[in-house]
Design a protein around this motif. Structure first.
Motif, PDB file in Angstrom:
ATOM      1  N   SER A  19      79.942 160.040  19.723  1.00  0.00           N
ATOM      2  CA  SER A  19      79.686 159.476  20.788  1.00  0.00           C
ATOM      3  C   SER A  19      79.226 158.059  20.593  1.00  0.00           C
ATOM      4  O   SER A  19      79.106 157.480  21.796  1.00  0.00           O
ATOM      5  CB  SER A  19      78.825 160.562  21.381  1.00  0.00           C
ATOM      6  OG  SER A  19      77.306 160.357  20.604  1.00  0.00           O
ATOM      7  N   ALA A  27      91.108 156.328  22.415  1.00  0.00           N
ATOM      8  CA  ALA A  27      91.237 157.817  22.821  1.00  0.00           C
ATOM      9  C   ALA A  27      92.208 158.655  22.273  1.00  0.00           C
ATOM     10  O   ALA A  27      92.267 159.878  22.017  1.00  0.00           O
ATOM     11  CB  ALA A  27      91.209 157.812  24.297  1.00  0.00           C
ATOM     12  N   VAL A  54      82.964 159.614  22.839  1.00  0.00           N
ATOM     13  CA  VAL A  54      82.825 158.597  24.168  1.00  0.00           C
ATOM     14  C   VAL A  54      84.054 157.773  23.978  1.00  0.00           C
ATOM     15  O   VAL A  54      84.007 157.008  22.699  1.00  0.00           O
ATOM     16  CB  VAL A  54      81.540 158.022  24.291  1.00  0.00           C
ATOM     17  CG1 VAL A  54      81.732 156.817  25.180  1.00  0.00           C
ATOM     18  CG2 VAL A  54      80.391 159.073  24.613  1.00  0.00           C
ATOM     19  N   HIS A  55      84.850 157.167  24.972  1.00  0.00           N
ATOM     20  CA  HIS A  55      85.640 156.167  24.758  1.00  0.00           C
ATOM     21  C   HIS A  55      85.330 155.174  25.841  1.00  0.00           C
ATOM     22  O   HIS A  55      85.059 155.604  27.226  1.00  0.00           O
ATOM     23  CB  HIS A  55      87.175 156.606  24.810  1.00  0.00           C
ATOM     24  CG  HIS A  55      87.312 157.662  23.808  1.00  0.00           C
ATOM     25  ND1 HIS A  55      87.418 157.085  22.545  1.00  0.00           N
ATOM     26  CD2 HIS A  55      87.739 158.946  23.709  1.00  0.00           C
ATOM     27  CE1 HIS A  55      87.822 158.123  21.929  1.00  0.00           C
ATOM     28  NE2 HIS A  55      87.963 159.396  22.539  1.00  0.00           N
ATOM     29  N   LEU A  97      87.421 157.716  31.806  1.00  0.00           N
ATOM     30  CA  LEU A  97      86.583 157.640  30.670  1.00  0.00           C
ATOM     31  C   LEU A  97      85.965 156.277  30.489  1.00  0.00           C
ATOM     32  O   LEU A  97      86.798 155.321  30.705  1.00  0.00           O
ATOM     33  CB  LEU A  97      87.099 158.053  29.314  1.00  0.00           C
ATOM     34  CG  LEU A  97      87.821 159.481  29.334  1.00  0.00           C
ATOM     35  CD1 LEU A  97      88.270 159.651  27.893  1.00  0.00           C
ATOM     36  CD2 LEU A  97      87.141 160.580  29.797  1.00  0.00           C
ATOM     37  N   ASP A  98      84.841 156.140  30.211  1.00  0.00           N
ATOM     38  CA  ASP A  98      84.138 154.823  30.022  1.00  0.00           C
ATOM     39  C   ASP A  98      82.802 155.063  29.209  1.00  0.00           C
ATOM     40  O   ASP A  98      82.601 156.316  28.900  1.00  0.00           O
ATOM     41  CB  ASP A  98      83.839 153.843  31.122  1.00  0.00           C
ATOM     42  CG  ASP A  98      82.967 154.531  32.152  1.00  0.00           C
ATOM     43  OD1 ASP A  98      82.050 155.525  31.829  1.00  0.00           O
ATOM     44  OD2 ASP A  98      83.219 154.508  33.743  1.00  0.00           O
ATOM     45  N   VAL A 101      80.816 158.147  30.373  1.00  0.00           N
ATOM     46  CA  VAL A 101      81.269 159.627  30.541  1.00  0.00           C
ATOM     47  C   VAL A 101      81.135 160.205  28.909  1.00  0.00           C
ATOM     48  O   VAL A 101      81.934 159.558  27.791  1.00  0.00           O
ATOM     49  CB  VAL A 101      82.686 159.477  30.727  1.00  0.00           C
ATOM     50  CG1 VAL A 101      83.226 160.713  30.778  1.00  0.00           C
ATOM     51  CG2 VAL A 101      82.795 158.936  32.282  1.00  0.00           C
ATOM     52  N   ASN A 103      82.311 163.156  26.612  1.00  0.00           N
ATOM     53  CA  ASN A 103      83.372 164.171  26.590  1.00  0.00           C
ATOM     54  C   ASN A 103      82.638 165.081  25.530  1.00  0.00           C
ATOM     55  O   ASN A 103      82.190 164.721  24.340  1.00  0.00           O
ATOM     56  CB  ASN A 103      84.531 163.525  26.053  1.00  0.00           C
ATOM     57  CG  ASN A 103      84.975 162.626  26.979  1.00  0.00           C
ATOM     58  OD1 ASN A 103      85.699 162.760  28.071  1.00  0.00           O
ATOM     59  ND2 ASN A 103      84.736 161.291  26.637  1.00  0.00           N
ATOM     60  N   TYR A 179      84.884 166.510  30.511  1.00  0.00           N
ATOM     61  CA  TYR A 179      83.982 165.204  30.661  1.00  0.00           C
ATOM     62  C   TYR A 179      82.819 165.376  31.448  1.00  0.00           C
ATOM     63  O   TYR A 179      83.148 166.051  32.409  1.00  0.00           O
ATOM     64  CB  TYR A 179      85.161 164.143  31.164  1.00  0.00           C
ATOM     65  CG  TYR A 179      85.724 164.465  32.559  1.00  0.00           C
ATOM     66  CD1 TYR A 179      84.913 164.060  33.650  1.00  0.00           C
ATOM     67  CD2 TYR A 179      86.710 165.060  32.674  1.00  0.00           C
ATOM     68  CE1 TYR A 179      85.245 164.167  34.979  1.00  0.00           C
ATOM     69  CE2 TYR A 179      87.078 165.386  34.235  1.00  0.00           C
ATOM     70  CZ  TYR A 179      86.558 164.944  35.480  1.00  0.00           C
ATOM     71  OH  TYR A 179      86.994 165.064  36.447  1.00  0.00           O
ATOM     72  N   CYS A 181      80.566 162.884  33.719  1.00  0.00           N
ATOM     73  CA  CYS A 181      80.059 161.708  34.420  1.00  0.00           C
ATOM     74  C   CYS A 181      78.432 161.667  34.162  1.00  0.00           C
ATOM     75  O   CYS A 181      77.972 162.215  34.935  1.00  0.00           O
ATOM     76  CB  CYS A 181      80.560 161.588  35.496  1.00  0.00           C
ATOM     77  SG  CYS A 181      82.404 161.271  35.704  1.00  0.00           S
ATOM     78  N   ARG A 189      84.572 155.290  39.920  1.00  0.00           N
ATOM     79  CA  ARG A 189      85.657 155.770  39.135  1.00  0.00           C
ATOM     80  C   ARG A 189      86.867 156.223  39.741  1.00  0.00           C
ATOM     81  O   ARG A 189      87.754 156.116  39.519  1.00  0.00           O
ATOM     82  CB  ARG A 189      85.091 156.706  38.030  1.00  0.00           C
ATOM     83  CG  ARG A 189      83.946 156.313  37.126  1.00  0.00           C
ATOM     84  CD  ARG A 189      83.621 157.229  36.163  1.00  0.00           C
ATOM     85  NE  ARG A 189      82.558 156.781  34.946  1.00  0.00           N
ATOM     86  CZ  ARG A 189      81.157 156.948  34.984  1.00  0.00           C
ATOM     87  NH1 ARG A 189      80.746 157.870  35.857  1.00  0.00           N
ATOM     88  NH2 ARG A 189      80.395 156.131  34.199  1.00  0.00           N
TER      89      ARG A 189
END
Length: 280
Positions: A19, A27, A54-55, A97-98, A101, A103, A179, A181, A189
């Protein structure tokens, strides 16, 4: 004890925390890692795996998205907004994804009894409810119309979606991915994904029903719970719940040595698929 909770109570959990790797962790690697771990878990060479990742600024497309009539226009728009894009191997449609976010992937072995698809979804749903049980009892699972990548296991509070779940099965390993948020603006988003679809469709009729996105139906957990939530303290909640569910201390690891060649194989496959499917 519910079937979902039984699935979460694995004899041992192996944790892979990715993360905080930052921008140097694209990703496309995540989907190869999950396939690698599915094979290891399914073959009995690894305990059940809980992975966090996390990406930075990436739109992950579903396979149906590559059939959009003006996909190149949509991809150009994403690039202009500073987003990378890839096509994932699991189901669903586009998600964003940012750095806000988180995952999570849970990978279970299909041993004597196969894991029903809804049982996998229920396990992730129960895990998320347990993670936030001290601050809310309002998390629900049903499709949020107007969200991006809608599905029957959208997670929401008061009708606003903050998470979506997908599944992937490889060689008797079952990966349930979500995912979350955590921070930032869910509606912002959603507005980016809405514009991506508008650019990619140009009002043309399509065989696939793509979502008519309403940004106001999406939010982050920070917005919904009004508490100081971060990816880091959400990770702590995740690890604490896993430890409660396990009979043994959590095993922390990255890929084992014997998994590296398998990862190389799956990574090449993901790259080849993306080269085949994406026009840019």
């Amino acid at each position: 004890m519910s079937e979902a909770l039984t699935l979460l109570r694995q004899p041992e959990w192996r944790v892979m925390d990715q993360s905080s790797l930052g921008p140097q962790f694209p990703a496309i690697q995540s989907f190869a890692i999950d396939d690698t771990l599915c094979e290891s878990v399914g073959s009995g060479n690894s305990a059940a795996v809980a992975r966090a990742w996390v990406h930075e600024k990436t739109v992950v497309l579903g396979i149906q998205d590559v059939r959009l009539p003006y996909l190149e226009k949509g991809l150009t728009y994403l690039t202009e907004q500073g987003y990378q894009y890839i096509v994932r191997t699991s189901g669903g449609l586009a998600v964003l994804l940012d750095s806000g976010v988180l995952n999570l992937t849970l990978i279970f072995p299909e041993t004597e009894k196969s894991i029903d698809i809804n049982r996998g979804y229920d396990a992730m749903y129960q895990l998320i409810k347990m993670m936030f049980a001290d601050v809310t009892d309002k998390i629900e699972a049903y499709e949020i119309v107007g969200s991006y990548c809608p599905g029957s296991y959208d997670l929401s509070i008061d009708g606003k979606k903050f998470a979506g779940i997908s599944q992937r099965r490889v060689k008797r390993g079952v990966a349930v991915q979500i995912y979350l948020c955590v921070t930032g603006s869910g509606s912002e988003r959603a507005a980016i994904i809405r514009e991506f679809y508008e650019q990619s469709i140009q009002e043309e009729e399509t065989k696939t029903a793509y979502p008519k996105i309403k940004p106001e139906v999406m939010a982050s957990l920070s917005e919904l719970l009004n508490i100081n939530l971060t990816v880091d303290n959400t990770m702590m909640r995740f690890l604490q719940v896993l430890q409660k569910l396990s009979n043994k201390p959590l095993i922390t690891s990255q890929l084992y040595d014997f998994e590296v060649p398998k990862y190389d194989h799956y990574y090449e496959r993901v790259v080849e698929r993306n080269e085949k499917w994406l026009p840019l």
